[in-house]
Design a protein around this motif. Structure first.
Motif, mmCIF file in Angstrom:
data_model
loop_
_atom_site.group_PDB
_atom_site.id
_atom_site.type_symbol
_atom_site.label_atom_id
_atom_site.label_comp_id
_atom_site.label_asym_id
_atom_site.label_seq_id
_atom_site.Cartn_x
_atom_site.Cartn_y
_atom_site.Cartn_z
ATOM 1 N N ILE A 162 0.917 -1.238 0.072
ATOM 2 C CA ILE A 162 -0.070 0.146 0.001
ATOM 3 C C ILE A 162 0.982 1.229 0.054
ATOM 4 C CG2 ILE A 162 -1.695 1.343 1.358
ATOM 5 C CD1 ILE A 162 -2.736 -1.530 2.433
ATOM 6 N N PRO A 163 0.583 2.039 -0.878
ATOM 7 C CA PRO A 163 1.564 3.238 -0.898
ATOM 8 C C PRO A 163 1.262 4.288 0.033
ATOM 9 C CG PRO A 163 -0.011 3.421 -2.776
ATOM 10 C CD PRO A 163 -0.290 1.947 -2.035
ATOM 11 N N PHE A 164 2.246 4.695 0.939
ATOM 12 C CA PHE A 164 2.036 5.575 2.004
ATOM 13 C C PHE A 164 3.322 6.421 2.093
ATOM 14 C CE2 PHE A 164 4.448 2.196 3.771
ATOM 15 C CZ PHE A 164 5.146 2.679 4.945
ATOM 16 N N LEU A 165 3.181 7.495 2.815
ATOM 17 C CA LEU A 165 4.172 8.197 3.552
ATOM 18 C C LEU A 165 3.919 8.270 5.082
ATOM 19 C CD1 LEU A 165 4.324 11.270 0.889
ATOM 20 C CD2 LEU A 165 5.855 9.326 1.102
ATOM 21 N N ASP A 166 4.954 8.298 6.009
ATOM 22 C CA ASP A 166 4.733 8.508 7.353
ATOM 23 C C ASP A 166 5.363 9.664 7.789
ATOM 24 O OD1 ASP A 166 7.138 7.073 6.794
ATOM 25 O OD2 ASP A 166 7.176 6.344 8.917
ATOM 26 N N GLN A 167 5.053 10.286 8.940
ATOM 27 C CA GLN A 167 5.208 11.474 9.656
ATOM 28 C C GLN A 167 5.330 12.622 8.328
ATOM 29 O OE1 GLN A 167 5.568 11.913 12.979
ATOM 30 N NE2 GLN A 167 4.535 10.013 12.782
ATOM 31 N N ASP A 223 -1.530 6.684 -0.126
ATOM 32 C CA ASP A 223 -1.863 6.760 -1.705
ATOM 33 C C ASP A 223 -1.934 8.245 -2.063
ATOM 34 O OD1 ASP A 223 -1.784 5.650 -4.209
ATOM 35 O OD2 ASP A 223 -4.073 5.443 -4.277
ATOM 36 N N ASN A 224 -1.487 9.039 -1.314
ATOM 37 C CA ASN A 224 -1.479 10.528 -1.629
ATOM 38 C C ASN A 224 -3.078 11.010 -1.522
ATOM 39 O OD1 ASN A 224 1.218 11.248 -2.059
ATOM 40 N ND2 ASN A 224 1.154 10.253 -4.060
ATOM 41 N N LYS A 225 -3.943 10.574 -0.889
ATOM 42 C CA LYS A 225 -5.438 10.805 -0.673
ATOM 43 C C LYS A 225 -6.090 10.864 0.818
ATOM 44 C CE LYS A 225 -6.079 8.301 -5.208
ATOM 45 N NZ LYS A 225 -6.788 7.042 -5.674
ATOM 46 N N ILE A 226 -5.550 10.057 1.591
ATOM 47 C CA ILE A 226 -6.046 10.116 2.908
ATOM 48 C C ILE A 226 -5.124 10.202 4.118
ATOM 49 C CG2 ILE A 226 -7.247 8.307 4.475
ATOM 50 C CD1 ILE A 226 -8.102 6.793 1.853
ATOM 51 N N ALA A 227 -5.303 11.151 4.951
ATOM 52 C CA ALA A 227 -4.520 11.284 6.063
ATOM 53 C C ALA A 227 -5.192 10.465 7.174
ATOM 54 C CB ALA A 227 -4.721 12.777 6.744
ATOM 55 N N SER A 229 -2.571 20.388 4.209
ATOM 56 C CA SER A 229 -2.323 19.360 3.332
ATOM 57 C C SER A 229 -3.174 19.295 1.989
ATOM 58 C CB SER A 229 -2.278 17.947 3.949
ATOM 59 O OG SER A 229 -3.409 17.427 3.935
ATOM 60 N N GLN A 230 -4.505 19.975 1.768
ATOM 61 C CA GLN A 230 -5.328 19.825 0.892
ATOM 62 C C GLN A 230 -5.800 18.625 0.461
ATOM 63 O OE1 GLN A 230 -6.421 22.694 -1.119
ATOM 64 N NE2 GLN A 230 -5.431 23.760 0.752
ATOM 65 N N LEU A 231 -5.527 17.590 1.281
ATOM 66 C CA LEU A 231 -6.377 16.136 1.254
ATOM 67 C C LEU A 231 -7.637 16.512 1.803
ATOM 68 C CD1 LEU A 231 -3.515 14.068 2.958
ATOM 69 C CD2 LEU A 231 -3.982 14.328 0.665
ATOM 70 N N GLU A 232 -8.429 15.468 0.990
ATOM 71 C CA GLU A 232 -10.043 15.839 1.254
ATOM 72 C C GLU A 232 -10.589 14.879 2.455
ATOM 73 O OE1 GLU A 232 -12.243 17.843 -0.090
ATOM 74 O OE2 GLU A 232 -10.719 18.706 -1.463
ATOM 75 N N LEU A 233 -9.873 13.843 2.682
ATOM 76 C CA LEU A 233 -10.393 12.675 3.693
ATOM 77 C C LEU A 233 -9.135 12.207 4.663
ATOM 78 C CD1 LEU A 233 -12.659 10.436 4.323
ATOM 79 C CD2 LEU A 233 -11.454 9.021 2.851
ATOM 80 N N GLY A 234 -9.834 12.315 5.923
ATOM 81 C CA GLY A 234 -8.954 11.993 7.256
ATOM 82 C C GLY A 234 -9.447 10.964 7.933
ATOM 83 N N LEU A 235 -8.740 9.937 8.553
ATOM 84 C CA LEU A 235 -9.318 9.022 9.266
ATOM 85 C C LEU A 235 -8.504 9.254 10.732
ATOM 86 C CD1 LEU A 235 -9.351 5.846 6.916
ATOM 87 C CD2 LEU A 235 -11.060 7.088 7.786
ATOM 88 N N THR A 265 -12.919 4.037 14.647
ATOM 89 C CA THR A 265 -12.403 5.020 13.638
ATOM 90 C C THR A 265 -13.447 6.196 13.564
ATOM 91 O OG1 THR A 265 -13.390 3.760 11.902
ATOM 92 C CG2 THR A 265 -10.831 3.409 12.277
ATOM 93 N N LYS A 266 -12.780 7.260 12.928
ATOM 94 C CA LYS A 266 -13.865 8.566 12.649
ATOM 95 C C LYS A 266 -13.316 8.755 11.403
ATOM 96 C CE LYS A 266 -15.618 10.741 16.619
ATOM 97 N NZ LYS A 266 -17.094 10.153 16.447
ATOM 98 N N ARG A 267 -14.314 8.951 10.359
ATOM 99 C CA ARG A 267 -13.943 9.682 9.040
ATOM 100 C C ARG A 267 -14.288 11.179 9.056
ATOM 101 N NH1 ARG A 267 -17.114 8.010 3.607
ATOM 102 N NH2 ARG A 267 -18.417 9.955 4.153
ATOM 103 N N ILE A 268 -13.194 11.942 8.696
ATOM 104 C CA ILE A 268 -13.249 13.522 8.719
ATOM 105 C C ILE A 268 -13.070 13.772 7.289
ATOM 106 C CG2 ILE A 268 -12.498 15.495 9.634
ATOM 107 C CD1 ILE A 268 -13.380 13.653 11.811
ATOM 108 N N LEU A 269 -14.111 14.686 6.892
ATOM 109 C CA LEU A 269 -13.964 15.326 5.540
ATOM 110 C C LEU A 269 -13.576 16.624 5.625
ATOM 111 C CD1 LEU A 269 -16.987 13.934 3.670
ATOM 112 C CD2 LEU A 269 -14.894 13.153 3.240
ATOM 113 N N ARG A 270 -12.633 17.208 4.569
ATOM 114 C CA ARG A 270 -12.208 18.513 4.705
ATOM 115 C C ARG A 270 -13.551 19.642 4.636
ATOM 116 N NH1 ARG A 270 -9.150 22.062 0.773
ATOM 117 N NH2 ARG A 270 -9.205 20.219 -0.405
#
Length: 97
Positions: free
Chosen positions: A18-23, A45-49, A73-79, A90-95
């Protein structure tokens, strides 16, 4: 501790390819001067925080923190993922739109 969960999740992402970046660091600037920084636990995946918490419950400050990360970060979705005595919540947060 949160760091232990971070290591476990990082290992799972790597094993599943799974593509990811950490910290992931985002500087906070006011009038061109750095006044602080954010570190997002994972960006998937450059999509989800993904922000991890090792607490008994979610707090408003956790939600505000993740919302600030999304905004910066301009990301739309956070968990938010909370690891507690009863397992993972879990909680889903939308920008926002």
């Amino acid at each position: 501790q949160e760091k232990i969960y971070q290591r476990c999740i990082k290992s799972a992402f790597q094993k599943q390819n799974i593509p990811f970046l950490d910290q992931v660091r985002f500087d906070i600037e006011i009038n061109g001067e750095e006044v602080g920084r954010y570190y997002i636990d994972f960006v998937i995946d450059n999509k989800i925080a993904l922000e991890l918490k090792a607490k008994s419950r979610f707090y408003r400050s956790d939600i505000r923190q993740l919302f600030a990360y999304l905004k910066r970060s301009q990301l739309e979705l956070g968990l938010l993922a909370r690891f507690g005595a009863n397992g993972v919540e879990t909680k889903r947060i939308l920008r926002g739109f």
